[in-house]
Design a protein around this motif. Sequence first.
Motif, PDB file in Angstrom:
ATOM      1  N   ILE A 153      27.770   0.595  -4.627  1.00 20.94           N
ATOM      2  CA  ILE A 153      27.650   0.935  -3.267  1.00 20.94           C
ATOM      3  C   ILE A 153      26.191   0.253  -2.705  1.00 20.94           C
ATOM      4  O   ILE A 153      25.162   0.701  -3.306  1.00 20.94           O
ATOM      5  CB  ILE A 153      27.669   2.146  -2.925  1.00 20.94           C
ATOM      6  N   TYR A 154      26.230  -0.620  -1.769  1.00 23.87           N
ATOM      7  CA  TYR A 154      25.069  -1.220  -1.383  1.00 23.87           C
ATOM      8  C   TYR A 154      24.723  -0.546  -0.270  1.00 23.87           C
ATOM      9  O   TYR A 154      25.400  -0.428   0.937  1.00 23.87           O
ATOM     10  CB  TYR A 154      25.488  -2.945  -1.051  1.00 23.87           C
ATOM     11  N   GLN A 155      23.421   0.017  -0.151  1.00 24.69           N
ATOM     12  CA  GLN A 155      22.998   0.722   0.996  1.00 24.69           C
ATOM     13  C   GLN A 155      22.237  -0.195   2.154  1.00 24.69           C
ATOM     14  O   GLN A 155      21.499  -0.824   1.509  1.00 24.69           O
ATOM     15  CB  GLN A 155      21.976   1.962   0.599  1.00 24.69           C
ATOM     16  N   PRO A 170      22.363  -8.641   3.455  1.00 27.13           N
ATOM     17  CA  PRO A 170      21.619  -8.460   4.726  1.00 27.13           C
ATOM     18  C   PRO A 170      20.155  -7.942   4.368  1.00 27.13           C
ATOM     19  O   PRO A 170      20.042  -6.844   4.760  1.00 27.13           O
ATOM     20  CB  PRO A 170      22.465  -7.594   5.785  1.00 27.13           C
ATOM     21  N   CYS A 171      19.375  -8.478   3.538  1.00 27.79           N
ATOM     22  CA  CYS A 171      18.302  -7.903   3.055  1.00 27.79           C
ATOM     23  C   CYS A 171      17.210  -8.777   2.502  1.00 27.79           C
ATOM     24  O   CYS A 171      17.901  -9.990   2.098  1.00 27.79           O
ATOM     25  CB  CYS A 171      18.543  -6.696   2.122  1.00 27.79           C
ATOM     26  N   ASN A 172      16.027  -8.703   2.713  1.00 28.64           N
ATOM     27  CA  ASN A 172      14.967  -9.735   2.028  1.00 28.64           C
ATOM     28  C   ASN A 172      14.222  -9.180   0.971  1.00 28.64           C
ATOM     29  O   ASN A 172      13.245  -9.690   0.579  1.00 28.64           O
ATOM     30  CB  ASN A 172      14.179  -9.899   3.375  1.00 28.64           C
ATOM     31  N   VAL A 175      15.476  -8.394  -5.024  1.00 28.09           N
ATOM     32  CA  VAL A 175      16.725  -8.750  -5.309  1.00 28.09           C
ATOM     33  C   VAL A 175      17.481  -9.637  -4.492  1.00 28.09           C
ATOM     34  O   VAL A 175      18.004 -10.569  -4.980  1.00 28.09           O
ATOM     35  CB  VAL A 175      17.703  -7.258  -5.543  1.00 28.09           C
ATOM     36  N   CYS A 176      17.682  -9.063  -3.357  1.00 28.47           N
ATOM     37  CA  CYS A 176      18.633  -9.873  -2.310  1.00 28.47           C
ATOM     38  C   CYS A 176      18.107 -11.208  -1.918  1.00 28.47           C
ATOM     39  O   CYS A 176      18.910 -12.211  -1.628  1.00 28.47           O
ATOM     40  CB  CYS A 176      18.710  -9.017  -1.159  1.00 28.47           C
ATOM     41  N   SER A 177      16.787 -11.457  -1.987  1.00 32.27           N
ATOM     42  CA  SER A 177      16.335 -12.699  -1.577  1.00 32.27           C
ATOM     43  C   SER A 177      16.234 -13.685  -2.837  1.00 32.27           C
ATOM     44  O   SER A 177      16.059 -14.704  -2.454  1.00 32.27           O
ATOM     45  CB  SER A 177      14.808 -12.886  -1.051  1.00 32.27           C
ATOM     46  N   LYS A 196      18.454  -1.256  -7.593  1.00 33.91           N
ATOM     47  CA  LYS A 196      16.946  -1.438  -7.348  1.00 33.91           C
ATOM     48  C   LYS A 196      16.926  -1.775  -5.781  1.00 33.91           C
ATOM     49  O   LYS A 196      16.015  -1.390  -5.396  1.00 33.91           O
ATOM     50  CB  LYS A 196      16.709  -2.921  -8.162  1.00 33.91           C
ATOM     51  N   HIS A 197      17.924  -2.826  -5.420  1.00 39.33           N
ATOM     52  CA  HIS A 197      17.768  -2.812  -4.027  1.00 39.33           C
ATOM     53  C   HIS A 197      17.894  -1.474  -3.156  1.00 39.33           C
ATOM     54  O   HIS A 197      17.098  -1.565  -2.356  1.00 39.33           O
ATOM     55  CB  HIS A 197      19.069  -3.739  -3.604  1.00 39.33           C
ATOM     56  N   ASN A 198      18.714  -0.538  -3.587  1.00 42.75           N
ATOM     57  CA  ASN A 198      18.795   0.724  -2.696  1.00 42.75           C
ATOM     58  C   ASN A 198      17.496   1.365  -2.787  1.00 42.75           C
ATOM     59  O   ASN A 198      17.131   1.739  -1.899  1.00 42.75           O
ATOM     60  CB  ASN A 198      19.969   1.557  -3.365  1.00 42.75           C
TER      61      ASN A 198
HETATM   62 ZN   LIG Z   1      17.840  -5.741  -0.815  1.00 44.44          ZN
END
Ligand SMILES: [Zn+2]
Length: 584
Positions: A153-155, A170-172, A175-177, A196-198
């Motif tokens: 689950i992506y928060q 939808p994140c910078n 991880v996401c970038s 980690k993103h969460n």
């Molecule tokens: Zn992220």
Amino acid sequence: MTKFYEVRKRDGAARIGQLQLSEVTQTPLMLTVEHAEELKELIAADSNFNDLVSDETWNAPRGAVLLPEVHPLYTKNEAHRSADFFVLAFASNMLNSPRDFVHRVINARNTIPPDVALWVPAIATAENAALLFYLGVDIIDNLNAVIKGYQGIYQMEEGELSLSELEDLPCNCSVCSSMSIDELREKEDRAQLIAKHNGLLLAKEVKKVTARIRAGNLREYVEMRARASTFLTAVLRIMDFKEEKYFELRTPVARKQSMNANTMESLKRIEVKRFANRVIERYEPPVRQILLLLPCSARKPYSKSQSHKKFIDAIGAYRGCIHELILTSPLGVVPRELEVVYPAAFYDIPVTGYWDLEEREWVSSCLRAYLKRNSVNYELIVAHFSGAYKDICSSVADDLGIEIRYTCEEDENATSRKALDRLRAEIAALGSESQLGFEQKASVIRAISDYQFGIGAGRELVTQREGERIKIRGKFPLYKLSVDGEVIARIVPEYGSLALSITGAHRISNMLASYTVEIGDFVPKGSVLAPGVVNANEQIRVNDEVIFCGAKAFGVGRAKMSGWEMVESRRGAAVQVRAVEGTK
Ligand SMILES: [Zn+2]
């Protein structure tokens, strides 16, 4: 070594504090798995909740973490010892209902001393963290972020989705970038990566909330955050409707920052209700022939705005027989004499010309209460209103059976030449020419003094006694009141409040019982610390002007915590000293 917690800054129930773990850590704090080892060593108490209430427990040596028996790190050892932070057991129950979310935290906060940090484990998300801190939580952790990550689950700040439902990241964050969503889906360690993103997202939210507390505008942020979720909007409404007292005890009387009233919930703010109450309970209008009702202006204080300069110009020669009252949302009615106080000079609202029902109802109730109490003191009431202002005013006047003369035509701009001419002509026909001079400035200082300390304080302060020479110098709003050449009180526009000198404090000390802090046998320098407070009036709030007195000292200063908190805390600055004198 003694570990401890100290609150350094407050914004309502939210706090910034210092928690001494192996190194000094700041709250609001997000604990991570790495903290767990350290916490194990700190655990030194069991946590029968009833024991918490007894004084004996809280007077024990400090430095321990208190964990509920259900916590995996819980150990049963030694005798009871006091704690620097308290862990709320079964916090996940808070998610059962908005009511539980509010009451579990508030009940815990009301049970433990104010200088104990509150940890609500395992439920924090980037979505709800701001409301948790706003309620008075000091510590959260990344457990929920990690678990959700392992569940795929992506928060996000406004909710959560399973990775399969997302089309993009939808994140910078780091991880996401560094990868696309397809790459993330392919990764073997994607569970850790989402976790980690969460966690990074939650850590960022903690930083944002901390910045808001520091800036004194967490409320505006909470109103914005609550919007993303019906659950959290319900949480905010329950706080406002059901827990007014809890927040009233913690809300400062003045701030340096502006207050943005952008939502319907803004009408329920403690600052708004407190102002409206004080206009009724702590304000005596000066004796004048005519009451003139005026619309508010975007610029504050109103009299600095272009529109109010025009109004004042129009009534110029007659101002001495006129009492001016400004109708506004969300504060209701603002007497001219109180236009510099907080929040009258500090609020901002979106101006559309449209007032919705709840807003009309609230502003009407404020005007009705004012007129009910004071209208008999005026010979005439004139309202320079059109549009919604006029609607509100005429319905209130009809209710009360009061006659009001209007000087604007339907939908006419109140600052138009025609409207101003009509206002001038009406006042000239009704009033007599009279200037105010000293009385104008005196009425401002008197009103602010009553507003801060209670009715009567203003008269005591400003009335000239036999053999004295009282003067008020300075350009609005920087008035300074002096007696025989010595300044005894001045308006501090940064807070919209009145600051007293030692002489000023002595002059009205019989009126200051509600704003007195009793201190121990010492002469404070810089600050009076909480352990030095013997007693403090429960009316005192953050940023109140207070006097302090003890066996060796008398002085004036600004409260840094509420009166009840001064009494219950064992750490932290209670009063920032402005002036102190030794006594024998
Ligand atoms: Zn992220």
